[in-house]
Design a protein around this motif. Sequence first.
Motif: not given
Length: 117
Positions: A109-117
């Motif tokens: 989830r954290l990786e996914g959130a970090a990928e969002k601009p």
Amino acid sequence: MPSRVSDSDPRPPYVQIADDLRRQIEAGQLKPRDRLPSMRVLAESYGVAQMTIHHALRTLRTEGRIEAWQGRGTFVAESGEEAPLDEDLHTQVQELIRSVRALDERIARLEGAAEKP
């Protein structure tokens, strides 16, 4: 038939695969003593690398749901044939497995959130 790994699922692919195989075992689609397909066949079915399958199968072996025999293959374990651990150690291992899964999901989830601009 295995379902393919979902890119939209926050869980790591090996967790998705282990969960799918576990579901098939619990539903009786994979029965005790059934031989699982080879890692190559599973990798093709799920659309992942063989190392991902290796991690998923290791998870299920740790839980005592499957057994792997060199030169023979990987089989669904007999009911109640979990690794011979005493009750306290077994409980601790199960708690550790749940904790690792929760951490894997949190990291995804954290990786996914970090990928969002």
